[in-house]
Design an enzyme around this catalytic site. Sequence first.
Site, PDB file in Angstrom:
ATOM      1  N   GLU A 142       4.736  42.015   3.646  1.00 14.76           N
ATOM      2  CA  GLU A 142       4.200  42.889   4.687  1.00 14.76           C
ATOM      3  C   GLU A 142       2.744  43.298   4.404  1.00 14.76           C
ATOM      4  O   GLU A 142       2.452  43.848   3.334  1.00 14.76           O
ATOM      5  CB  GLU A 142       5.101  44.131   4.797  1.00 14.76           C
ATOM      6  CG  GLU A 142       4.623  45.203   5.757  1.00 14.76           C
ATOM      7  CD  GLU A 142       4.569  44.782   7.214  1.00 14.76           C
ATOM      8  OE1 GLU A 142       5.489  44.075   7.677  1.00 14.76           O
ATOM      9  OE2 GLU A 142       3.597  45.153   7.893  1.00 14.76           O
ATOM     10  N   THR A 152       4.788  41.013  12.711  1.00 13.53           N
ATOM     11  CA  THR A 152       5.574  40.444  11.624  1.00 13.53           C
ATOM     12  C   THR A 152       6.494  39.325  12.112  1.00 13.53           C
ATOM     13  O   THR A 152       6.628  38.284  11.471  1.00 13.53           O
ATOM     14  CB  THR A 152       6.411  41.570  10.986  1.00 13.53           C
ATOM     15  OG1 THR A 152       5.508  42.535  10.448  1.00 13.53           O
ATOM     16  CG2 THR A 152       7.310  41.064   9.897  1.00 13.53           C
ATOM     17  N   HIS A 157       4.123  48.576   4.823  1.00 13.59           N
ATOM     18  CA  HIS A 157       3.790  48.652   6.248  1.00 13.59           C
ATOM     19  C   HIS A 157       2.891  49.856   6.499  1.00 13.59           C
ATOM     20  O   HIS A 157       3.049  50.893   5.867  1.00 13.59           O
ATOM     21  CB  HIS A 157       5.090  48.787   7.058  1.00 13.59           C
ATOM     22  CG  HIS A 157       4.914  48.578   8.526  1.00 13.59           C
ATOM     23  ND1 HIS A 157       4.429  49.553   9.365  1.00 13.59           N
ATOM     24  CD2 HIS A 157       5.154  47.491   9.298  1.00 13.59           C
ATOM     25  CE1 HIS A 157       4.379  49.080  10.590  1.00 13.59           C
ATOM     26  NE2 HIS A 157       4.809  47.835  10.583  1.00 13.59           N
TER      27      HIS A 157
HETATM   28  C1  GP9 Z   1       9.905  45.649  11.366  1.00 12.15           C
HETATM   29  C2  GP9 Z   1       8.950  45.084  10.391  1.00 12.15           C
HETATM   30  C3  GP9 Z   1       7.514  45.508  10.598  1.00 12.15           C
HETATM   31  O1  GP9 Z   1      11.193  45.172  11.189  1.00 12.15           O
HETATM   32  O2  GP9 Z   1       9.079  43.716  10.374  1.00 12.15           O
HETATM   33  O3  GP9 Z   1       7.048  45.069  11.776  1.00 12.15           O
HETATM   34  P1  GP9 Z   1       5.515  45.039  12.249  1.00 12.15           P
HETATM   35  O4  GP9 Z   1       5.254  46.350  12.918  1.00 12.15           O
HETATM   36  O5  GP9 Z   1       4.600  44.809  11.081  1.00 12.15           O
HETATM   37  O6  GP9 Z   1       5.513  43.908  13.183  1.00 12.15           O
END
Ligand code: GP9
Length: 422
Positions: free
Chosen positions: A38, A81, A194
């Site tokens: 992430e 993501t 994140h």
């Molecule tokens: C949510 C995670 C984060 O399940 O994959 O998502 P993003 O906001 O970075 O697309």
Amino acid sequence: SLKTEHVQALAKFIEPEQNGIKYFGVAEGKNVFVIQAESVQNFVINTKINGQEITPNLNKLVDNESIYFDRYYEQIGWGNTSDAEFISHNGFYASRRVFSYKAYEGIDFITLPINLKDKGYNTIAFHGNEGDFWDREKAYPSQGLDEYISIEDLEVDEELGLGLSDQSFFRQSMDFIKELHQPFYSFLITLTSHHPFIIPEDLKELNVGEQYEGTSLEDYLQTVRYLDTQIGEFIQALKDENLYDNSIIVVYGDHKGLDYRYAEANEHITNLIGREYQVQEMYRVPFIVHMPGSGLKETISTVGGQVDFYPTMANLLGIELRSDSVLGKDLLNTEKGFAAIQNHVAQGSFIDDNIVFVMSEDGIFENSDAWDLKTGEPLDLELAREGYERAVAELKLSEYILQNNLVPLVHEKGIKGALEQE
Ligand code: GP9
């Protein structure tokens, strides 16, 4: 017709079939761990802050029996993501309308996990967030990911940010992994790093020094370092479970963490890396393929992006994939680098081995910007015209193929053959 237009546009850019494929099958039969990291950008790799490595474990990977792609770019669209997953597994671009799993729901795919299933692999995905986020639960079976372990299947013993902490996530994933029938393809999507990059004080491992203390860059780097530690522990767990030697471990960043247009972050990153933090650096994510026992150590600096993941991995895993059946290219066997950059507004941005081109938001080529990739100096726009045309052609073609459910035909006949027959 639209179709003829696509075929003609493509013919200009299509690369000839390769002869002699470098590294074909070097990881054939190995278990595969893909960690989609992430918000991890490339500038953290081998960079120190206040005398400390930001990502000691990723640096160790890069240094040791790995192929490291250091000019690799995110290509996501609306689906952040989840688009990174989609592009990587399919070798086609993200939809421009809505996140790709939704836009392309119900069509027939051929993906890296599907190819591996045909070779006898089990496939499984893990994520510490709700199973229906980004429609993953619904989308994964047609992507060839047979089992999906999401937060509902795990014990929520430590929450951080959007969901389960990466520490708990990796630890609990291992309980499933060690029971899997080998060989397997295991796709792990991390979460703690994140935005807005918040973790408790006692989990902060970096002393960033006065200059960066309390900045958004510090927040970001603390979570990236936290993830790096968890990856290190996961690799140790693989060794403890005797899984390390017959596996490969792949790590790539899904998308940017800090926007270069955000002045505060820009100033701090520019200071940290010792060169201007600009658009190219923002889109750049690491892609590392660690292959224990292979004896291979190489840095590949050909420009590429997430659309190249599937053909590159297919090559290493001994999967015969027509080079004209996806829009990505095998970066181990490509001379000329190219990455179309998706942005939400206008199509046509790209990065190649020499040029960074950002399409103007009003969609007018003449209002756009081009820079020299190496020096950052502004370039005459005309030098970017061919790349711009290629980026638009590839994105349109991708959408056409997916919307018309042509992926299986394209895999059988190649893009040109499929469109001519259709
Ligand atoms: C949510 C995670 C984060 O399940 O994959 O998502 P993003 O906001 O970075 O697309």
